[in-house]
Design a protein around this motif. Structure first.
Motif, PDB file in Angstrom:
ATOM      1  N   CYS A 238       0.861  -1.187   0.000  1.00 31.96           N
ATOM      2  CA  CYS A 238       0.000   0.000   0.000  1.00 31.96           C
ATOM      3  C   CYS A 238       0.893   1.230   0.000  1.00 31.96           C
ATOM      4  N   GLY A 239       0.761   2.048  -1.061  1.00 34.00           N
ATOM      5  CA  GLY A 239       1.600   3.235  -1.127  1.00 34.00           C
ATOM      6  C   GLY A 239       1.680   3.808  -2.523  1.00 34.00           C
ATOM      7  N   ALA A 240       2.836   4.354  -2.845  1.00 34.20           N
ATOM      8  CA  ALA A 240       2.992   5.164  -4.050  1.00 34.20           C
ATOM      9  C   ALA A 240       3.250   4.341  -5.307  1.00 34.20           C
ATOM     10  N   VAL A 241       2.508   4.662  -6.361  1.00 35.32           N
ATOM     11  CA  VAL A 241       2.838   4.237  -7.723  1.00 35.32           C
ATOM     12  C   VAL A 241       2.815   5.506  -8.577  1.00 35.32           C
ATOM     13  N   SER A 242       3.662   5.557  -9.569  1.00 33.02           N
ATOM     14  CA  SER A 242       3.724   6.754 -10.398  1.00 33.02           C
ATOM     15  C   SER A 242       4.351   6.418 -11.740  1.00 33.02           C
ATOM     16  N   VAL A 243       4.420   7.420 -12.606  1.00 32.16           N
ATOM     17  CA  VAL A 243       5.193   7.334 -13.840  1.00 32.16           C
ATOM     18  C   VAL A 243       6.448   8.178 -13.661  1.00 32.16           C
ATOM     19  N   ASP A 244       7.589   7.621 -14.023  1.00 29.76           N
ATOM     20  CA  ASP A 244       8.856   8.349 -13.959  1.00 29.76           C
ATOM     21  C   ASP A 244       9.264   8.810 -15.357  1.00 29.76           C
ATOM     22  N   PHE A 245       9.576  10.088 -15.474  1.00 29.76           N
ATOM     23  CA  PHE A 245      10.172  10.635 -16.694  1.00 29.76           C
ATOM     24  C   PHE A 245      11.652  10.848 -16.394  1.00 29.76           C
TER      25      PHE A 245
ATOM     26  N   LEU B 194      16.564   9.571 -22.608  1.00 27.51           N
ATOM     27  CA  LEU B 194      15.255   9.745 -21.984  1.00 27.51           C
ATOM     28  C   LEU B 194      14.553   8.399 -21.903  1.00 27.51           C
ATOM     29  N   LYS B 195      13.890   8.159 -20.768  1.00 28.50           N
ATOM     30  CA  LYS B 195      13.101   6.931 -20.611  1.00 28.50           C
ATOM     31  C   LYS B 195      11.859   7.273 -19.785  1.00 28.50           C
ATOM     32  N   VAL B 196      10.748   6.654 -20.156  1.00 27.26           N
ATOM     33  CA  VAL B 196       9.509   6.793 -19.400  1.00 27.26           C
ATOM     34  C   VAL B 196       9.105   5.405 -18.927  1.00 27.26           C
ATOM     35  N   GLU B 197       8.979   5.224 -17.610  1.00 29.96           N
ATOM     36  CA  GLU B 197       8.574   3.921 -17.068  1.00 29.96           C
ATOM     37  C   GLU B 197       7.934   4.116 -15.708  1.00 29.96           C
ATOM     38  N   GLY B 198       7.342   3.045 -15.194  1.00 32.15           N
ATOM     39  CA  GLY B 198       6.670   3.100 -13.910  1.00 32.15           C
ATOM     40  C   GLY B 198       7.626   3.378 -12.774  1.00 32.15           C
ATOM     41  N   GLY B 199       7.109   4.014 -11.719  1.00 30.28           N
ATOM     42  CA  GLY B 199       7.915   4.316 -10.545  1.00 30.28           C
ATOM     43  C   GLY B 199       7.058   4.305  -9.297  1.00 30.28           C
ATOM     44  N   GLY B 200       7.525   4.987  -8.260  1.00 33.93           N
ATOM     45  CA  GLY B 200       6.849   4.977  -6.959  1.00 33.93           C
ATOM     46  C   GLY B 200       7.408   3.865  -6.094  1.00 33.93           C
ATOM     47  N   ASN B 201       7.656   4.154  -4.815  1.00 34.59           N
ATOM     48  CA  ASN B 201       8.301   3.159  -3.948  1.00 34.59           C
ATOM     49  C   ASN B 201       7.579   1.823  -3.924  1.00 34.59           C
ATOM     50  N   THR B 202       6.263   1.866  -3.724  1.00 32.18           N
ATOM     51  CA  THR B 202       5.512   0.611  -3.648  1.00 32.18           C
ATOM     52  C   THR B 202       5.466  -0.090  -4.997  1.00 32.18           C
ATOM     53  N   GLY B 203       5.230   0.668  -6.066  1.00 30.12           N
ATOM     54  CA  GLY B 203       5.216   0.069  -7.395  1.00 30.12           C
ATOM     55  C   GLY B 203       6.531  -0.612  -7.728  1.00 30.12           C
ATOM     56  N   ASN B 204       7.641   0.035  -7.373  1.00 33.10           N
ATOM     57  CA  ASN B 204       8.962  -0.533  -7.663  1.00 33.10           C
ATOM     58  C   ASN B 204       9.244  -1.771  -6.819  1.00 33.10           C
TER      59      ASN B 204
ATOM     60  N   PHE C  61       4.300  -1.214   3.531  1.00 30.45           N
ATOM     61  CA  PHE C  61       3.887   0.184   3.446  1.00 30.45           C
ATOM     62  C   PHE C  61       5.102   1.064   3.206  1.00 30.45           C
ATOM     63  N   ASP C  62       4.976   2.043   2.305  1.00 35.04           N
ATOM     64  CA  ASP C  62       6.081   2.967   2.064  1.00 35.04           C
ATOM     65  C   ASP C  62       5.887   4.309   2.766  1.00 35.04           C
ATOM     66  N   GLY C  63       4.805   4.443   3.569  1.00 34.93           N
ATOM     67  CA  GLY C  63       4.570   5.660   4.326  1.00 34.93           C
ATOM     68  C   GLY C  63       3.688   6.673   3.626  1.00 34.93           C
ATOM     69  N   ARG C  64       3.378   6.436   2.331  1.00 32.61           N
ATOM     70  CA  ARG C  64       2.464   7.332   1.627  1.00 32.61           C
ATOM     71  C   ARG C  64       1.019   6.901   1.868  1.00 32.61           C
ATOM     72  N   LEU C  65       0.090   7.760   1.431  1.00 39.94           N
ATOM     73  CA  LEU C  65      -1.347   7.484   1.572  1.00 39.94           C
ATOM     74  C   LEU C  65      -1.649   7.050   3.005  1.00 39.94           C
TER      75      LEU C  65
ATOM     76  N   LYS D  93      -3.781   4.572  -5.850  1.00 41.44           N
ATOM     77  CA  LYS D  93      -4.759   5.269  -6.670  1.00 41.44           C
ATOM     78  C   LYS D  93      -4.091   5.929  -7.870  1.00 41.44           C
ATOM     79  N   VAL D  94      -4.742   5.803  -9.019  1.00 37.35           N
ATOM     80  CA  VAL D  94      -4.356   6.526 -10.223  1.00 37.35           C
ATOM     81  C   VAL D  94      -5.612   7.169 -10.800  1.00 37.35           C
ATOM     82  N   ALA D  95      -5.415   8.088 -11.734  1.00 33.29           N
ATOM     83  CA  ALA D  95      -6.547   8.676 -12.440  1.00 33.29           C
ATOM     84  C   ALA D  95      -6.816   7.893 -13.714  1.00 33.29           C
ATOM     85  N   ASP D  96      -7.986   8.091 -14.256  1.00 32.17           N
ATOM     86  CA  ASP D  96      -8.359   7.428 -15.510  1.00 32.17           C
ATOM     87  C   ASP D  96      -7.795   8.243 -16.684  1.00 32.17           C
ATOM     88  N   ASP D  97      -6.453   8.364 -16.701  1.00 36.74           N
ATOM     89  CA  ASP D  97      -5.785   9.098 -17.772  1.00 36.74           C
ATOM     90  C   ASP D  97      -4.742   8.198 -18.419  1.00 36.74           C
TER      91      ASP D  97
END
Length: 395
Positions: free
Chosen positions: A45-52, A71-81, A177-181, A98-102
């Motif tokens: 439970c925690g952070a997922v994101s996109v890393d640029f 340049l690379k675009v890939e998934g990130g966030g402590n929990t996601g990683n 837990f990564d401490g987020r959310l 949580k992510v948005a529907d984007d």
């Protein structure tokens, strides 16, 4: 040296994992690789994101204009990683975030699912933006600078239904837990605690709600600065003693030190009368002098078990101290340290589920983290369990 301090040194021992690496041909035999743990379900439970990720020749000065080298675009966030790492090693991770529907949110879910992470408990918001991070990697120093944009609107506990929480925890051996959310994380942690499920907390830095999570933790992995910041102890070793005294449910605490390796304090399950008492600073120094600094591969050395280890003015805890030496990565192979701590934690999650001893777990986690540093981004270099570099740990 005080003669009463000699006994702890007599039991220092390196972890028995420095075996010759097997060739790829040898690794092709499935008999060389054990099956993943029977109960390999972990919930994060925690952070997922996109890393640029942009690599630059050197970090820019204020008001500079520079061009990226790659340049690379890939998934990130402590929990996601960390969960991606755990999945590649053979666990069955589930994620709450949580992510948005984007476009970014959809790509995050697809990437996690492709690596074997169960995203069915994720919340997908109809509005707002998914979290993302700009990561600038300095080609000279191999360090990275992160600029994070949180997801909006943020996740709130009401978005996690009781049915989803119950299903996410069903059959889980471990929760991370990564401490987020933190508000949602605390709801998950309280239910996990009620079910007597072990929990690992990533204590990267003080955050809102982190103390509540730490009070329920079974295991903690800290960044280098966190123990002293959180306890106000005069040194890292004494801070570990303070953490174990303040958090009586902890079985072990690890502080990661980057290229300097890591330190672990494992609490003893029994406290026999007449236990030998040693001072933690002196014990750590003895470990440092006994470790094999000539090895390029990660190694681990430990004090003998069932010591009474004390810190002046703080107190004492029964257990043992372990020192892990990091793998030495040749400068020509070091690409990017982004996500190295997440990879280490992902490997620790696997080691706990697999029942690895601490002497094997610390070099294993260091090896996995070092593999990740050989590619750009937090996930590109994460090894799978069939990677020849992990062969010694399966024997």
């Amino acid at each position: 040296m005080n003669p009463s301090f000699l006994n702890p040194l007599q039991s220092l021992r390196p972890a028995p994992v420095l075996l010759p690496l097997l060739s790829r041909a040898q690794m092709s035999s499935s008999s060389r690789i054990p099956s993943p743990p029977d109960n390999g379900v972990v919930l994060g439970c925690g952070a997922v994101s996109v890393d640029f990720l942009a690599t630059v020749a050197a970090f820019p000065k204020p008001d500079d204009k520079i061009r990226s080298v790659s340049l690379k675009v890939e998934g990130g966030g402590n929990t996601g990683n960390a969960l991606t790492c755990a999945a590649r090693l053979g666990l069955k991770p589930r994620v709450i975030s949580k992510v948005a529907d984007d476009t970014q949110g959809k790509s995050m879910l697809e990437e996690l699912e492709a690596d074997g992470v169960d995203t069915s408990f994720m919340v997908v918001g109809k509005e707002g933006n998914s979290p993302f991070t700009y990561v600038i990697v300095d080609n000279q120093t191999k360090t990275r600078t992160c600029i994070h944009t949180p997801g909006n609107p943020p996740m709130v506990p009401e978005e996690l239904t009781h049915a989803n929480l119950s299903s996410a925890l069903d059959g889980a051996k471990l929760v991370y837990f990564d401490g987020r959310l933190w508000e949602t994380a605390l709801v998950v942690a309280q239910e996990a605690n009620r079910r007597k499920i072990s929990m690992l907390i990533d204590a990267e830095r003080p955050r809102e709600g982190l103390d509540d999570l730490l009070n329920l933790a079974t295991y903690v992995v800290c960044s280098e600065k966190f123990p002293q910041t959180w306890t106000n102890a005069p040194s890292t070793p004494s801070a570990l003693i303070s953490m174990l005294l303040r958090l009586p449910n902890l079985k072990f605490v690890i502080v990661t030190l980057g290229e300097k390796g890591c330190i672990m304090f494992e609490r003893s399950t029994d406290e026999a009368s007449g236990q030998e008492e040693v001072e933690v600073e002196s014990l750590l120094e003895s470990l440092k002098t006994s470790i094999d600094e000539s090895s390029l591969l990660p190694v681990c050395i430990s004090s003998k078990s069932s010591l009474r280890i004390s810190a002046n003015g703080i107190g004492a805890v029964s257990g043992r101290l372990l020192l892990g030496k990091a793998e030495v990565i040749p400068p020509s192979e070091l690409v990017d340290t982004t996500g190295a701590g997440d990879a280490f934690i992902g490997a620790v999650l696997y080691a706990i589920c697999a029942g690895m001893s601490p002497e094997k777990m610390l070099p294993f986690a260091s090896q996995v983290a070092a593999a990740g540093c050989r590619a750009l981004g937090a996930r590109s270099g994460l090894p799978k369990r069939t990677d020849p570099r992990l062969a010694p740990y399966w024997l």
